[in-house]
Design a protein around this motif. Sequence first.
Motif: not given
Length: 336
Positions: A172-186
């Motif tokens: 679950i990523e409730e904010h910016n998908f792009a930044e979550g991806f960059v941060e390695g969350k998924f």
Amino acid sequence: MQIIQNRRRFLAGAAAAGAAGFIGTATQAKAEPPPETTSVRLPRYVGGAYCWAGVYIAGEMLRAEGFIDVRYVQGDTSVDHSVWIANNEMDFSVNYVPIHVASIDAGVPIRVLGGLHSGCLELIANDSVAGITDLRGKRVGVFTLDSPQYVLVSLMAAYVGLDPVNDIEWVIEEHNFAEGFVEGKFDAFLGQPPRTQELRARKIGHTILNSTTDPPWSQHFCCMISATADYVNKYPVATKHILRAIFKGADLCASDPPLVAQQMVDRGFVPSYEYALQTLNDIRYDRWRDYDGEASLRFYALRMHETGMIKSTPQAILTEGTDWRFVDELKRELKT
């Protein structure tokens, strides 16, 4: 002065884009009664929804169709905009085909009227994922477990034989998908402009599926237009006028992307001219004439029925939630 010149240029471009349609339908337009209402509420999403260009540009054309009160309304951004039309916050909506299907299955009184364009989605992944089958055991970012991203990636995964429930770890990523991806969350996420463009500019991730070019997804509408059943039933003439304006807007998107991109920025719908122009150049807005809306709804409804996402049969979805009479008439009237 610049705004006035842009607006004059837009009106001139709109007139040119619709000239063939106006000439070809002059007799029919005169024979048509005026719209039963001169008001309509259309969707907007401040700072995003670059692919809604055809609807955004339709505003000026709607005034030419006799509408006085044309409002662009944004609902609660914490929920998918299918909720906006379900809550009667607007009269027309644009959404992914599976989301329309889910709404009809849930009993939401809408009517899908026609397709807007094909393809605006990209499944972005890191280096550990080369294709959709590699999503087995991987993390995929979504807003919620009933969000459009979850539904669409699940259908894509199931299409190649994966079990979306057991083979994929949903994050679950409730904010910016792009930044979550960059941060390695998924490891992967399904994106749309401008997020996909931002990542490409930063050379982060790669595309493993593009709904604009990769079949079978590219062979169907990506986003379709719906209206509340109440509006369609009460105001059929107005509904046709509105749909005509949206399709003329789509034609202008296809014929003059720079003009439309500038108008989207000037009128405050999106912040970036560059990303708007890239979106308009990438997306096929000319598909509303060529693609079969019924086939697109049936394709997704079948996939959703097979995976247990909906209880209704594809035929029930089509019977309960569609009205093709307007688009059929407009395809004949607005011939290129």
